[in-house]
Design an enzyme around this catalytic site. Structure first.
Site, PDB file in Angstrom:
ATOM      1  N   ASP A   1       0.846  -1.193   0.000  1.00 28.94           N
ATOM      2  CA  ASP A   1       0.000   0.000   0.000  1.00 28.94           C
ATOM      3  C   ASP A   1       0.887   1.251   0.000  1.00 28.94           C
ATOM      4  O   ASP A   1       1.921   1.308   0.664  1.00 28.94           O
ATOM      5  CB  ASP A   1      -0.910   0.002   1.243  1.00 28.94           C
ATOM      6  CG  ASP A   1      -2.070   0.963   1.100  1.00 28.94           C
ATOM      7  OD1 ASP A   1      -3.218   0.496   1.002  1.00 28.94           O
ATOM      8  OD2 ASP A   1      -1.831   2.193   1.077  1.00 28.94           O
TER       9      ASP A   1
ATOM     10  N   ASN B   1     -12.667  -3.143   2.922  1.00 30.34           N
ATOM     11  CA  ASN B   1     -13.541  -1.979   3.005  1.00 30.34           C
ATOM     12  C   ASN B   1     -14.502  -2.014   1.816  1.00 30.34           C
ATOM     13  O   ASN B   1     -14.073  -2.248   0.675  1.00 30.34           O
ATOM     14  CB  ASN B   1     -12.720  -0.683   2.980  1.00 30.34           C
ATOM     15  CG  ASN B   1     -11.834  -0.555   4.207  1.00 30.34           C
ATOM     16  OD1 ASN B   1     -12.203  -0.996   5.286  1.00 30.34           O
ATOM     17  ND2 ASN B   1     -10.659   0.036   4.042  1.00 30.34           N
TER      18      ASN B   1
ATOM     19  N   GLY C   1     -15.707   2.772   4.017  1.00 30.47           N
ATOM     20  CA  GLY C   1     -14.398   3.413   3.883  1.00 30.47           C
ATOM     21  C   GLY C   1     -13.641   3.017   2.624  1.00 30.47           C
ATOM     22  O   GLY C   1     -12.429   3.200   2.534  1.00 30.47           O
ATOM     23  N   GLN C   2     -14.355   2.495   1.616  1.00 33.71           N
ATOM     24  CA  GLN C   2     -13.675   2.110   0.382  1.00 33.71           C
ATOM     25  C   GLN C   2     -13.377   3.351  -0.457  1.00 33.71           C
ATOM     26  O   GLN C   2     -14.272   4.148  -0.740  1.00 33.71           O
ATOM     27  CB  GLN C   2     -14.561   1.140  -0.422  1.00 33.71           C
ATOM     28  CG  GLN C   2     -13.876   0.618  -1.679  1.00 33.71           C
ATOM     29  CD  GLN C   2     -14.729  -0.402  -2.429  1.00 33.71           C
ATOM     30  OE1 GLN C   2     -15.896  -0.640  -2.077  1.00 33.71           O
ATOM     31  NE2 GLN C   2     -14.163  -1.001  -3.452  1.00 33.71           N
TER      32      GLN C   2
ATOM     33  N   HIS D   1     -10.345  -5.211  -3.233  1.00 34.10           N
ATOM     34  CA  HIS D   1      -9.006  -5.489  -2.710  1.00 34.10           C
ATOM     35  C   HIS D   1      -9.112  -5.900  -1.249  1.00 34.10           C
ATOM     36  O   HIS D   1     -10.008  -5.450  -0.530  1.00 34.10           O
ATOM     37  CB  HIS D   1      -8.074  -4.278  -2.869  1.00 34.10           C
ATOM     38  CG  HIS D   1      -8.654  -3.000  -2.353  1.00 34.10           C
ATOM     39  ND1 HIS D   1      -9.601  -2.272  -3.050  1.00 34.10           N
ATOM     40  CD2 HIS D   1      -8.442  -2.324  -1.198  1.00 34.10           C
ATOM     41  CE1 HIS D   1      -9.932  -1.217  -2.354  1.00 34.10           C
ATOM     42  NE2 HIS D   1      -9.245  -1.220  -1.218  1.00 34.10           N
TER      43      HIS D   1
ATOM     44  N   HIS E   1      -7.016  -5.748   2.221  1.00 34.41           N
ATOM     45  CA  HIS E   1      -5.856  -5.217   2.945  1.00 34.41           C
ATOM     46  C   HIS E   1      -5.298  -6.334   3.827  1.00 34.41           C
ATOM     47  O   HIS E   1      -6.055  -6.990   4.554  1.00 34.41           O
ATOM     48  CB  HIS E   1      -6.259  -4.067   3.876  1.00 34.41           C
ATOM     49  CG  HIS E   1      -6.759  -2.845   3.186  1.00 34.41           C
ATOM     50  ND1 HIS E   1      -5.972  -1.734   2.978  1.00 34.41           N
ATOM     51  CD2 HIS E   1      -7.970  -2.529   2.667  1.00 34.41           C
ATOM     52  CE1 HIS E   1      -6.677  -0.796   2.371  1.00 34.41           C
ATOM     53  NE2 HIS E   1      -7.898  -1.254   2.170  1.00 34.41           N
TER      54      HIS E   1
HETATM   55  P1  AMP Z   1      -9.660   1.464   0.443  1.00 39.97           P
HETATM   56  O1  AMP Z   1      -9.735   2.780   1.120  1.00 39.97           O
HETATM   57  O2  AMP Z   1     -10.042   0.291   1.281  1.00 39.97           O
HETATM   58  O3  AMP Z   1     -10.383   1.481  -0.901  1.00 39.97           O
HETATM   59  O4  AMP Z   1      -8.134   1.207   0.138  1.00 39.97           O
HETATM   60  C1  AMP Z   1      -7.463   1.748  -0.960  1.00 39.97           C
HETATM   61  C2  AMP Z   1      -6.013   1.701  -0.631  1.00 39.97           C
HETATM   62  O5  AMP Z   1      -5.287   1.817  -1.823  1.00 39.97           O
HETATM   63  C3  AMP Z   1      -5.545   2.815   0.298  1.00 39.97           C
HETATM   64  O6  AMP Z   1      -4.990   2.249   1.487  1.00 39.97           O
HETATM   65  C4  AMP Z   1      -4.498   3.550  -0.531  1.00 39.97           C
HETATM   66  O7  AMP Z   1      -3.416   3.980   0.247  1.00 39.97           O
HETATM   67  C5  AMP Z   1      -4.100   2.502  -1.544  1.00 39.97           C
HETATM   68  N1  AMP Z   1      -3.592   2.983  -2.806  1.00 39.97           N
HETATM   69  C6  AMP Z   1      -4.154   3.896  -3.619  1.00 39.97           C
HETATM   70  N2  AMP Z   1      -3.429   4.044  -4.745  1.00 39.97           N
HETATM   71  C7  AMP Z   1      -2.383   3.184  -4.630  1.00 39.97           C
HETATM   72  C8  AMP Z   1      -1.264   2.867  -5.462  1.00 39.97           C
HETATM   73  N3  AMP Z   1      -1.068   3.459  -6.638  1.00 39.97           N
HETATM   74  N4  AMP Z   1      -0.386   1.937  -5.006  1.00 39.97           N
HETATM   75  C9  AMP Z   1      -0.569   1.338  -3.814  1.00 39.97           C
HETATM   76  N5  AMP Z   1      -1.604   1.591  -2.998  1.00 39.97           N
HETATM   77  C10 AMP Z   1      -2.492   2.514  -3.395  1.00 39.97           C
END
Ligand code: AMP
Length: 111
Positions: free
Chosen positions: A30, A84, A90-91, A97, A99
């Site tokens: 991340d 999420n 919180g998505q 994906h 985490h």
């Molecule tokens: P969510 O908020 O559950 O949708 O998680 C999205 C996650 O993607 C967040 O923790 C971001 O920090 C991560 N994220 C967004 N863009 C990138 C990227 N280019 N590379 C790695 N992580 C990313």
């Protein structure tokens, strides 16, 4: 999907710090880690979120990948998987994906 950042990472168009890849899934660190180990496990096929996932074999595979990655990164003794989902969940990226968080003691409830 052309405009989806995780589709573009999965296709290799956008670089990522990859920790695992196979035909169906990719896992990468991340960008804004919330724990010493914070990896995202992402299906290569686009699903907006978990409610759209209609493939049982892929569902099982993603969890298997999560376990493999936890072992590879040395956190198999304790980690957390989070999915999420939607605005209240919180998505922020609308490509399913998981985490994987570990490397420190995680609090519960998450808040
Ligand atoms: P969510 O908020 O559950 O949708 O998680 C999205 C996650 O993607 C967040 O923790 C971001 O920090 C991560 N994220 C967004 N863009 C990138 C990227 N280019 N590379 C790695 N992580 C990313």
């Amino acid at each position: 999907m052309d405009n989806c950042i995780f589709c573009r990472i999965a296709s290799g168009e956008i670089p990522s710090k990859k920790v695992y890849e196979d035909d169906l899934a990719i896992a990468f660190y991340d960008l804004e880690p919330q724990a010493p180990v914070h990896v995202l496990i992402v299906p290569k096929k686009h699903y907006d979120n978990i409610t759209m996932l209609d493939d049982d074999a892929l569902t099982a595979h993603l969890f298997k990948v999560a376990s493999t990655v936890a072992e590879k990164l040395g956190v198999k003794h304790g980690f957390r998987l989070v999915i999420n989902t939607g605005k209240d969940g919180g998505q922020s990226v609308n490509h399913l994906h998981i985490h994987l968080l570990g490397g420190r003691e995680l609090q519960w409830p998450p808040g």
